[in-house]
Scaffold this motif. Structure first.
Motif, PDB file in Angstrom:
ATOM      1  N   ILE A 184      97.073  45.363  40.207  1.00  0.00           N
ATOM      2  CA  ILE A 184      95.907  45.895  40.914  1.00  0.00           C
ATOM      3  C   ILE A 184      94.686  45.425  40.137  1.00  0.00           C
ATOM      4  CG2 ILE A 184      94.612  47.934  41.648  1.00  0.00           C
ATOM      5  CD1 ILE A 184      97.166  47.706  43.184  1.00  0.00           C
ATOM      6  N   GLY A 185      93.729  44.821  40.841  1.00  0.00           N
ATOM      7  CA  GLY A 185      92.499  44.355  40.208  1.00  0.00           C
ATOM      8  C   GLY A 185      91.283  44.869  40.935  1.00  0.00           C
ATOM      9  N   TYR A 186      90.302  45.325  40.163  1.00  0.00           N
ATOM     10  CA  TYR A 186      89.027  45.804  40.689  1.00  0.00           C
ATOM     11  C   TYR A 186      87.942  44.898  40.109  1.00  0.00           C
ATOM     12  CZ  TYR A 186      91.821  49.989  41.445  1.00  0.00           C
ATOM     13  OH  TYR A 186      92.809  50.860  41.831  1.00  0.00           O
ATOM     14  N   PHE A 187      87.313  44.106  40.965  1.00  0.00           N
ATOM     15  CA  PHE A 187      86.341  43.141  40.492  1.00  0.00           C
ATOM     16  C   PHE A 187      84.974  43.470  41.056  1.00  0.00           C
ATOM     17  CE2 PHE A 187      90.012  39.873  40.400  1.00  0.00           C
ATOM     18  CZ  PHE A 187      90.519  40.473  39.260  1.00  0.00           C
ATOM     19  N   GLY A 188      84.022  43.721  40.170  1.00  0.00           N
ATOM     20  CA  GLY A 188      82.669  44.079  40.577  1.00  0.00           C
ATOM     21  C   GLY A 188      81.628  43.156  40.009  1.00  0.00           C
ATOM     22  N   TYR A 189      81.873  41.866  40.055  1.00  0.00           N
ATOM     23  CA  TYR A 189      80.923  40.908  39.489  1.00  0.00           C
ATOM     24  C   TYR A 189      80.340  39.960  40.524  1.00  0.00           C
ATOM     25  CZ  TYR A 189      85.207  38.114  39.429  1.00  0.00           C
ATOM     26  OH  TYR A 189      86.368  37.478  39.777  1.00  0.00           O
ATOM     27  N   TYR A 190      80.529  40.260  41.787  1.00  0.00           N
ATOM     28  CA  TYR A 190      80.071  39.366  42.853  1.00  0.00           C
ATOM     29  C   TYR A 190      78.580  39.542  43.135  1.00  0.00           C
ATOM     30  CZ  TYR A 190      85.063  38.994  43.700  1.00  0.00           C
ATOM     31  OH  TYR A 190      86.401  38.777  43.557  1.00  0.00           O
ATOM     32  N   ASN A 191      77.947  38.497  43.636  1.00  0.00           N
ATOM     33  CA  ASN A 191      76.538  38.573  44.016  1.00  0.00           C
ATOM     34  C   ASN A 191      76.356  39.086  45.434  1.00  0.00           C
ATOM     35  OD1 ASN A 191      75.521  37.530  41.583  1.00  0.00           O
ATOM     36  ND2 ASN A 191      75.926  35.433  42.254  1.00  0.00           N
ATOM     37  N   ASP A 192      77.375  38.905  46.285  1.00  0.00           N
ATOM     38  CA  ASP A 192      77.203  39.213  47.705  1.00  0.00           C
ATOM     39  C   ASP A 192      77.908  40.494  48.170  1.00  0.00           C
ATOM     40  OD1 ASP A 192      79.718  38.155  47.296  1.00  0.00           O
ATOM     41  OD2 ASP A 192      79.701  36.907  49.101  1.00  0.00           O
ATOM     42  N   ARG A 193      78.548  41.214  47.256  1.00  0.00           N
ATOM     43  CA  ARG A 193      79.211  42.475  47.617  1.00  0.00           C
ATOM     44  C   ARG A 193      79.420  43.290  46.343  1.00  0.00           C
ATOM     45  NH1 ARG A 193      82.283  38.107  47.934  1.00  0.00           N
ATOM     46  NH2 ARG A 193      84.328  38.007  47.017  1.00  0.00           N
ATOM     47  N   ASP A 194      79.674  44.576  46.529  1.00  0.00           N
ATOM     48  CA  ASP A 194      79.823  45.457  45.371  1.00  0.00           C
ATOM     49  C   ASP A 194      81.082  45.182  44.565  1.00  0.00           C
ATOM     50  OD1 ASP A 194      77.442  46.763  45.727  1.00  0.00           O
ATOM     51  OD2 ASP A 194      78.314  48.366  46.943  1.00  0.00           O
ATOM     52  N   TYR A 195      82.240  45.159  45.231  1.00  0.00           N
ATOM     53  CA  TYR A 195      83.478  44.917  44.516  1.00  0.00           C
ATOM     54  C   TYR A 195      84.586  44.510  45.481  1.00  0.00           C
ATOM     55  CZ  TYR A 195      85.043  49.466  46.182  1.00  0.00           C
ATOM     56  OH  TYR A 195      85.390  50.510  46.971  1.00  0.00           O
ATOM     57  N   GLU A 196      85.656  43.983  44.909  1.00  0.00           N
ATOM     58  CA  GLU A 196      86.861  43.626  45.662  1.00  0.00           C
ATOM     59  C   GLU A 196      88.047  44.272  44.955  1.00  0.00           C
ATOM     60  OE1 GLU A 196      87.676  41.612  48.400  1.00  0.00           O
ATOM     61  OE2 GLU A 196      85.557  41.356  48.837  1.00  0.00           O
ATOM     62  N   VAL A 197      89.038  44.671  45.725  1.00  0.00           N
ATOM     63  CA  VAL A 197      90.281  45.204  45.179  1.00  0.00           C
ATOM     64  C   VAL A 197      91.404  44.258  45.592  1.00  0.00           C
ATOM     65  CG1 VAL A 197      91.871  47.165  45.129  1.00  0.00           C
ATOM     66  CG2 VAL A 197      89.404  47.570  45.363  1.00  0.00           C
ATOM     67  N   TYR A 198      92.214  43.873  44.629  1.00  0.00           N
ATOM     68  CA  TYR A 198      93.309  42.941  44.865  1.00  0.00           C
ATOM     69  C   TYR A 198      94.636  43.579  44.485  1.00  0.00           C
ATOM     70  CZ  TYR A 198      89.815  39.204  45.049  1.00  0.00           C
ATOM     71  OH  TYR A 198      88.755  38.402  45.389  1.00  0.00           O
ATOM     72  N   ASN A 199      95.686  43.211  45.223  1.00  0.00           N
ATOM     73  CA  ASN A 199      97.043  43.498  44.774  1.00  0.00           C
ATOM     74  C   ASN A 199      97.625  42.171  44.276  1.00  0.00           C
ATOM     75  OD1 ASN A 199      98.078  42.000  46.980  1.00  0.00           O
ATOM     76  ND2 ASN A 199      98.306  43.824  48.238  1.00  0.00           N
ATOM     77  N   GLY A 200      98.877  42.185  43.854  1.00  0.00           N
ATOM     78  CA  GLY A 200      99.470  40.969  43.295  1.00  0.00           C
ATOM     79  C   GLY A 200      99.425  39.786  44.234  1.00  0.00           C
TER      80      GLY A 200
END
Length: 130
Positions: free
Chosen positions: A33-49
């Protein structure tokens, strides 16, 4: 166990910097599970494997010819359990030798049947200056 975990993380980071996405994706846990909040065009993305592995394929393809490199500055590391190690780190990302991004990350690696795998990752945009 700590030394084994540290060695595995160092190996993962080395593989990451080879740009061999198939080898990189072997390090991703099926339970990732990954929570990425470093994008310029959106707040964050959540990824599964699965979604993270697909994203890696697309991302590495977009980096072709630009020598992507990830440089880690570890802030802390600790065993969370006998089979998990947790890192806090600053990751500087380079394309063609130029730093293009920095992220503050928490990464958890877990020892699974196949070996150590990236199990959790939380990244936020990081800036070293004001």
């Amino acid at each position: 166990m700590l030394n084994e975990a540290i060695k595995a993380v160092e190996e993962y980071r080395s593989v990451l910097n080879t740009s061999d996405v198939n080898e990189v994706n072997k390090w991703i846990s099926s339970e990732f599970i990954g929570y990425f909040g470093y994008y310029n065009d959106r707040d964050y993305e959540v990824y599964n494997g699965d979604s993270y592995k697909r994203s890696n394929i697309e991302t590495f393809e977009s980096y072709k010819g630009q020598n992507p490199q990830w440089q880690y500055t570890d802030l802390t590391r600790n065993c969370r359990s006998e089979n998990e190690i947790i890192y806090s780190t600053i990751i500087d990302f380079y394309l063609s030798g130029e730093k293009v991004a920095s992220a503050l990350a928490i990464e958890i690696f877990k020892k699974e049947q196949e070996g150590w795998r990236l199990y959790r990752q939380h990244m936020e945009r990081y800036s070293s200056g004001w």
